[in-house]
Design a protein around this motif. Structure first.
Motif, short mmCIF file in Angstrom:
data_model
loop_
_atom_site.label_atom_id
_atom_site.label_comp_id
_atom_site.label_asym_id
_atom_site.label_seq_id
_atom_site.Cartn_x
_atom_site.Cartn_y
_atom_site.Cartn_z
N THR A 32 0.68 -5.99 1.80
CA THR A 32 -0.66 -5.95 1.80
C THR A 32 -0.99 -7.06 1.15
N TYR A 43 3.03 -1.81 5.57
CA TYR A 43 3.24 -1.48 4.18
C TYR A 43 3.06 -2.31 3.22
N ASP A 94 -6.07 -3.35 3.50
CA ASP A 94 -5.83 -1.86 3.07
C ASP A 94 -3.86 -1.25 3.68
N HIS A 95 -4.09 -2.47 4.53
CA HIS A 95 -2.19 -2.59 4.98
C HIS A 95 -1.65 -3.80 5.91
N THR A 98 1.16 -1.43 0.44
CA THR A 98 -0.03 0.47 0.07
C THR A 98 1.14 1.10 -0.08
N THR A 127 -6.31 3.20 6.11
CA THR A 127 -7.53 3.04 5.52
C THR A 127 -8.60 3.46 4.31
N THR A 146 -7.39 4.81 -2.87
CA THR A 146 -5.70 3.90 -4.46
C THR A 146 -6.28 3.08 -4.89
N ALA A 203 -0.53 3.66 4.49
CA ALA A 203 -1.22 2.25 5.54
C ALA A 203 -2.33 2.69 6.33
N LEU A 233 -1.61 -1.52 -4.81
CA LEU A 233 -3.36 -1.38 -4.38
C LEU A 233 -2.90 -0.40 -5.42
N SER A 284 -5.86 4.36 1.56
CA SER A 284 -5.43 2.68 0.55
C SER A 284 -7.00 2.60 0.06
#
Length: 622
Positions: free
Chosen positions: A432, A430, A395-396, A194, A199, A205, A197, A458, A202
């Motif tokens: 994922t 970081y 997400d992370h 990600t 939500t 993205t 890091a 991501l 992320s």
């Protein structure tokens, strides 16, 4: 520049919501909630009146009115405390003393008999029927009398399934058997990152295919006015005829909603009011009333809200999903995010008695694995997985300040922080999960020509979906279709705001709120957003980095603008002055400067400003 309460001008938590009183949606939501609370109190009073009136009549007035009222209220008191202690043992007023089977068997049937005796005494029958009809109608509202028809679209349904705070090193057959089974059958990309890091950045993205510096979502609760909402996957899919769903069981710091071209949101409110009203969860009457659909219309903040973990149930939330995802002739896009593994790593009943945060975290991983398996079963039961493109992501990651959470180093300035988004050198934070496949008639199929050992991010998800579906989208993305990645690319990283920690190493909630309170405001929609005038100041203070191949360069403004270089394969971190490969250092600095070119001056990225930086900081290594 270090971001702190001083340089943000933070004074008090109260000032954070000072402008909320001028927000109509905020006031409306607060008012609606207290109408629900008032109605629950009125209902309790009416029940007490009916029961005591019937008791007095049945006793042929041998008991005084006061005695009948006292008996009735004692029954109600013990019923409410007993039931709430049984259902929600972690509530403030719950206690094992009240959670007594004999007590419940006596009090609840006694109350029901007193209420039903209205048909014997011929009193209060209309009132009792009106209450029963109102509550029953609301409960039956979610039951579908007509069976859903099969999804007849020829287009693939698209599902992105996110897991919050998933440390990928914890995925195995024992803790997460369903997830491991999907990974084994699908295209699994073990080296995925990600960019931030947290939500919200992320997910923006994921849904834009762009880096945070491009899509402008650099912090949780970034104002939507900064984001081009039409350059998003939901917008492209909606234009292609898809019905879009967004599902999340805790939306406090990720307020994605219909503005991002989702047709339906499934989850608790993502509002400033939710921050306040979910605290009322500790009052047993309100919490029990919220379980009823009628009262949940007024008070949706307490049940099916992961933020109010003391009442949260994965089974109930999945039931809500099942009731709200409708199978139609249109293809479906669903982005779902399950947040149970996020701090505080707790859920009603299932994490009681577990000693450490880490062990609680491992328990939540097993529970969320079962939740995702249940979600798959719901989709499969509706026929939505007969032709579907499925991505399972996180997400992370999550760090617990263990030695394994950061690379080996001898630098006393490097602090091994827990959580996520706190230090970009932590792969635990970081890295994922990214695993995807095409499900056809219940079978998972892999895509060909995927190079699993390259680095991915991501931001590659949206370009991949558009490529596979062959959508007519001319937009250029920072990310790439996974099917077309043939060589290593630069992957940018950024830190986020850091929480405060107490002496035990766990998050200091009050301190963190106090530290960051003045960073936020309530907008005209009743949402909490980062203040525009403070947004850029927060962004300037970020750590910044680039990953290329097996190397990572990290810029730390809080360490007097130092850079560090990490060998990701050996998991070793070097001070820039100790790194002997000057050519590689120059190339990594060049990539860092190219990506953050627009912020070199404002963020004072020293290696990009000083042309002699590499030479002057390499003397020791030479």
């Amino acid at each position: 520049m270090k971001l702190s309460s001083q340089n943000l001008g933070i004074e008090s938590t109260e000032k954070k919501l000072s402008n909320a009183l001028s927000s109509y949606p905020f006031l409306y939501e607060i008012s609606l909630f207290f109408i629900g609370v008032s109605l629950s109190i009125i209902l309790l009073g009416v029940i007490a009146h009916i029961a005591s009136d019937n008791l007095k009549t049945l006793q042929n007035k041998s008991l005084s009115y006061f005695t009948c009222v006292l008996i009735t209220w004692c029954l109600l008191f013990f019923s409410i405390l007993g039931l709430s202690s049984n259902l929600y043992p972690s509530l403030f007023f719950s206690h094992s003393t009240w959670n007594n089977f004999i007590l419940l068997v006596i009090t609840i049937p006694a109350l029901l008999l007193l209420l039903l005796s209205s048909f014997i005494t011929r009193k209060n029958i209309k009132t009792l029927l009106l209450i029963s009809l109102t509550l029953t109608t609301a409960e039956l509202n979610n039951f579908k009398l007509k069976k859903e028809e099969k999804n007849n679209t020829t287009k693939r349904n698209v599902f992105i399934i996110g897991i919050d705070s998933l440390n990928i090193n914890e995925i195995d057959n024992k803790k997460m058997p369903f997830l491991q089974s999907f990974i084994d059958k699908s295209n699994y990309l073990p080296i995925t990152y990600t960019h931030i890091a947290r939500t919200f950045p992320s997910w923006i993205t994921i849904l834009t295919g762009n880096y945070p510096i491009t899509n402008k979502a650099r912090l949780n609760l970034t104002d939507f006015n900064q984001i081009n909402l039409k350059k998003t996957l939901p917008y492209y899919l909606k234009a292609a005829g898809y019905v879009n769903y967004y599902i999340q069981d805790e939306r406090r710091f990720n307020n994605i909603d219909e503005r991002l071209y989702f047709d339906k949101i499934i989850g608790p409110p993502a509002t400033a009011a939710e921050f306040l009203l979910s605290k009322v969860v500790d009052f047993p009457l309100v919490t029990l009333a919220s379980e009823l659909k009628f009262f949940n219309l007024f008070m949706p903040h307490i049940i099916n809200n992961r933020a109010a973990w003391v009442t949260y149930s994965t089974e109930k939330f999945n039931k809500k999903i099942e009731q709200n995802i409708l199978n139609t002739d249109s293809p479906i896009f669903s982005a779902a995010h399950f947040t149970l593994p996020h701090w505080p790593y707790k859920i009603n009943k299932k994490t009681d008695g577990i000693d450490s945060d880490y062990n609680k975290y491992l328990k939540t991983l097993s529970i969320v694995d079962e939740q995702i398996e249940s979600y798959f079963a719901i989709l499969n039961g509706k026929g939505l997985l007969e032709n579907a493109l499925v991505f399972i992501v996180s997400d992370h990651g999550e760090s617990f300040s263990r030695e394994s959470d950061i690379p080996d180093n001898k630098n006393p300035e490097i602090i091994n922080l827990a959580g996520h988004g706190t230090t970009i050198i932590s792969n635990s934070q970081y890295r994922t999960l990214l695993s995807f496949g095409h499900i056809k008639n219940g079978e998972v199929h892999k895509f060909k020509n995927v190079k699993p050992m390259l680095n991915y991010a991501l931001s590659d998800i949206t370009p991949t979906i558009i490529d596979i579906l062959n959508l007519n989208v001319t937009e250029k993305f920072d990310g790439m279709s996974i099917l077309k990645v043939k060589e290593q690319r630069s992957i940018p990283l950024e830190s986020s705001l850091q929480p405060m920690f107490n002496s035990k190493g766990t998050i200091d909630i009050d301190g963190t709120i106090q530290q960051n309170s003045y960073l936020f405001e309530v907008d005209s929609l009743g949402k909490v957003v980062v203040k525009e005038e403070l947004y850029q100041r927060a962004v300037i203070s970020k750590q910044r980095g680039i990953i290329f191949d097996k190397w990572q360069i990290s810029f730390y403004p809080e360490h007097d603008n130092k850079i560090y270089i990490t060998d990701l394969e050996k998991k070793v971190l070097y001070n820039d002055s100790d790194f002997s490969d000057i050519y590689l250092k120059k190339e990594l600095i060049k990539k860092l400067c190219n990506h953050f070119n627009s912020e070199i001056i404002t963020a004072n990225i020293t290696p990009c400003i000083n042309s002699d930086y590499v030479l002057s900081n390499s003397q020791k290594a030479l």
